[in-house]
Design an enzyme around this catalytic site. Structure first.
Site, PDB file in Angstrom:
ATOM      1  N   HIS A 272      42.017  33.499  34.315  1.00  0.00           N
ATOM      2  CA  HIS A 272      40.691  33.004  33.944  1.00  0.00           C
ATOM      3  C   HIS A 272      40.756  31.486  33.742  1.00  0.00           C
ATOM      4  O   HIS A 272      41.761  30.956  33.268  1.00  0.00           O
ATOM      5  CB  HIS A 272      40.208  33.684  32.668  1.00  0.00           C
ATOM      6  CG  HIS A 272      40.229  35.172  32.736  1.00  0.00           C
ATOM      7  ND1 HIS A 272      39.598  35.868  33.732  1.00  0.00           N
ATOM      8  CD2 HIS A 272      40.828  36.103  31.945  1.00  0.00           C
ATOM      9  CE1 HIS A 272      39.794  37.176  33.547  1.00  0.00           C
ATOM     10  NE2 HIS A 272      40.542  37.332  32.480  1.00  0.00           N
TER      11      HIS A 272
ATOM     12  N   GLU B 199      40.378  36.397  26.195  1.00  0.00           N
ATOM     13  CA  GLU B 199      40.038  37.783  25.860  1.00  0.00           C
ATOM     14  C   GLU B 199      41.120  38.423  24.992  1.00  0.00           C
ATOM     15  O   GLU B 199      42.300  38.071  25.059  1.00  0.00           O
ATOM     16  CB  GLU B 199      39.821  38.613  27.132  1.00  0.00           C
ATOM     17  CG  GLU B 199      40.997  38.609  28.084  1.00  0.00           C
ATOM     18  CD  GLU B 199      40.673  39.132  29.480  1.00  0.00           C
ATOM     19  OE1 GLU B 199      39.484  39.188  29.848  1.00  0.00           O
ATOM     20  OE2 GLU B 199      41.624  39.459  30.208  1.00  0.00           O
TER      21      GLU B 199
ATOM     22  N   ARG C  50      41.365  36.129  41.443  1.00  0.00           N
ATOM     23  CA  ARG C  50      42.288  37.226  41.767  1.00  0.00           C
ATOM     24  C   ARG C  50      43.331  36.803  42.789  1.00  0.00           C
ATOM     25  O   ARG C  50      43.047  36.016  43.682  1.00  0.00           O
ATOM     26  CB  ARG C  50      41.507  38.432  42.289  1.00  0.00           C
ATOM     27  CG  ARG C  50      40.480  38.965  41.293  1.00  0.00           C
ATOM     28  CD  ARG C  50      39.676  40.131  41.860  1.00  0.00           C
ATOM     29  NE  ARG C  50      38.697  40.583  40.881  1.00  0.00           N
ATOM     30  CZ  ARG C  50      37.474  40.079  40.774  1.00  0.00           C
ATOM     31  NH1 ARG C  50      37.077  39.110  41.583  1.00  0.00           N
ATOM     32  NH2 ARG C  50      36.633  40.539  39.856  1.00  0.00           N
TER      33      ARG C  50
ATOM     34  N   HIS D 195      47.706  37.979  34.459  1.00  0.00           N
ATOM     35  CA  HIS D 195      47.819  39.301  33.855  1.00  0.00           C
ATOM     36  C   HIS D 195      47.194  40.353  34.772  1.00  0.00           C
ATOM     37  O   HIS D 195      46.474  40.024  35.721  1.00  0.00           O
ATOM     38  CB  HIS D 195      47.161  39.337  32.470  1.00  0.00           C
ATOM     39  CG  HIS D 195      45.691  39.028  32.490  1.00  0.00           C
ATOM     40  ND1 HIS D 195      45.220  37.735  32.549  1.00  0.00           N
ATOM     41  CD2 HIS D 195      44.589  39.819  32.455  1.00  0.00           C
ATOM     42  CE1 HIS D 195      43.902  37.741  32.548  1.00  0.00           C
ATOM     43  NE2 HIS D 195      43.478  38.998  32.499  1.00  0.00           N
TER      44      HIS D 195
ATOM     45  N   GLN E 141      45.243  38.583  38.022  1.00  0.00           N
ATOM     46  CA  GLN E 141      44.119  37.681  37.804  1.00  0.00           C
ATOM     47  C   GLN E 141      44.434  36.629  36.750  1.00  0.00           C
ATOM     48  O   GLN E 141      45.382  36.755  35.971  1.00  0.00           O
ATOM     49  CB  GLN E 141      42.882  38.468  37.389  1.00  0.00           C
ATOM     50  CG  GLN E 141      43.046  39.297  36.124  1.00  0.00           C
ATOM     51  CD  GLN E 141      41.824  40.174  35.864  1.00  0.00           C
ATOM     52  OE1 GLN E 141      41.015  39.842  35.005  1.00  0.00           O
ATOM     53  NE2 GLN E 141      41.697  41.270  36.602  1.00  0.00           N
TER      54      GLN E 141
END
Length: 406
Positions: free
Chosen positions: A105, A140, A287, A268, A103
């Site tokens: 972001h 994150e 994804r 990642h 995935q």
């Protein structure tokens, strides 16, 4: 909920994703799970998809996002409210039993535009083919609670060429990669038709599956995770193309207490273990494989940073009070602290915004003015911006704090 309250108990929401374990989070929360249902993530935040609940003195509940919306400046503080207009972070506990999807972001501006575009197209927020759940980016930080394994970014060029050279079935990719053409390499494996994927990966799997079943592969080896991915995700006639990524990305092993930051554009995937995770208040995930969820390769490719990554392991640095460690990142949406409270040694902290305190080990009593709240293992507290909170423990307590940089 009374907005004059400075501290309140907070109850998060469990996400039962199929990749989650069935023991770790229930044990942490003191819940039984006789049917062994997956407890994949425990969310503590104000995201509209699964907002935590504030628990009042009489046991009444109110969703955290609704509470913040009532008086955002008073609860978040003026600085955070002016910058974000909402609680800017989301705190989670994860238990990764099975591998998660490959995935990436999006960046903030891209998320705003794409979220609006899907809304305009009439794609329902809960539609399985929806890519953007909100208008926010999702950098994150994850901190390992156990031995933790993940994939993180493209390998440096020399290391990547060596892996391709040493894996006979992948040597066909060497001329595509050349001196470091990450975009061409990833475009090739991600846009390859399924028959060609099977043609290249089946001989590789035929070679490594027997070694995996014999226990002859180590977790440091890409072959170990490729074999596990085949057992987890592949169906007759369809080998998951995400297996290519295992060889192209860094395989990272974090020990308990070590952390890693994943910014927008960094490919990642989590492989195994338990962690605390803090991120911008978003659920935007694009994804590319190793999942049964929606995959949109063209959309994923728009957001990938096609560059090598040398993984940086983040260690805690001393905080403002005794026993506090801070895990620093380059973003201002969130900051994770770990507070070690020893028996008979009270610690006082000041909430920077609407801060969440989660008791991971032991128990503690939180005091703010005349308010006292007892917290056991797996329980959480929310404090309004500017609130001084004193924690005392009769044993030893480990408390994770979700906040923003001061």
């Amino acid at each position: 909920m009374d907005n004059s309250t400075k501290i309140s108990k907070l109850q998060g929401k469990v996400q039962p994703y199929t990749w989650g374990g069935s023991q770790f989070i229930p044990a942490l929360l003191g819940q039984s799970n006789p049917d062994n249902k997956p407890f994949a993530e425990y969310w503590m935040g104000a995201h509209v998809n699964a907002p935590a609940d504030l628990i009042g003195a009489n046991g009444q509940k109110q969703a955290l996002n609704e509470w913040v919306a009532q008086a955002p400046a008073a609860l978040l503080g003026n600085t955070v409210n002016d910058r974000f207009g909402r609680l800017p972070y989301l705190l989670k506990v994860l238990d990764v039993k099975d591998m998660l999807s490959i995935q990436v972001h999006p960046e903030k501006q891209a998320a705003v535009a794409a979220f609006a575009a899907e809304n305009k197209q009439g794609v329902a927020l809960n539609a399985p083919n929806r890519n953007y759940k909100d208008d926010n980016h999702k950098p994150e930080l994850m901190l390992a609670l156990s031995d933790f394994w993940l994939l993180h970014g493209f390998k440096p060029a020399g290391r990547l060429r060596k892996v391709l050279q040493q894996t006979p079935e992948l040597q066909f990719l060497l001329p595509v990669f050349g001196e470091g053409d990450y975009a061409a390499l990833y475009k090739t494996v991600m846009e390859m038709d399924q028959q060609t994927v099977n043609h290249h990966l089946q001989p590789l799997l035929d070679r490594i599956l027997l070694l995996y079943e014999k226990g002859a592969l180590k977790k440091e080896q890409e072959d170990f995770w490729a074999a596990r991915a085949f057992n987890t995700f592949c169906e007759p006639g369809r080998i998951d193309r995400g297996i290519f990524s295992i060889y192209l990305f860094n395989v990272v092993n974090l020990h308990p207490g070590e952390a890693i930051f994943q910014d927008a554009g960094i490919l990642h995937a989590y492989l195994e273990g338990q962690n605390m995770e803090i991120m911008a208040n978003s659920d935007n995930v694009l994804r590319g494989g190793l999942t049964n969820k929606h995959i949109d390769v063209p959309e994923l490719m728009k957001h990938v940073r096609f560059e090598p990554i040398v993984p940086t392991v983040i260690k805690g640095t001393p905080g403002r009070v005794a026993g506090e460690e801070v895990f620093l990142t380059p973003v201002n949406d969130f900051e994770l602290h770990r507070l070690n409270v020893t028996a008979g040694a009270p610690v006082t902290v000041t909430a920077t915004t609407a801060d969440i305190y989660f008791v991971y080990e032991g128990s503690a009593e939180a005091t703010a003015g005349n308010d006292k709240i007892a917290l056991g293992k797996g329980e959480a507290l929310l404090a309004k911006a500017g609130t001084q909170v004193q924690f005392t423990s009769g044993e030893k307590a480990v408390i994770f704090t979700a906040t923003v940089p001061a």
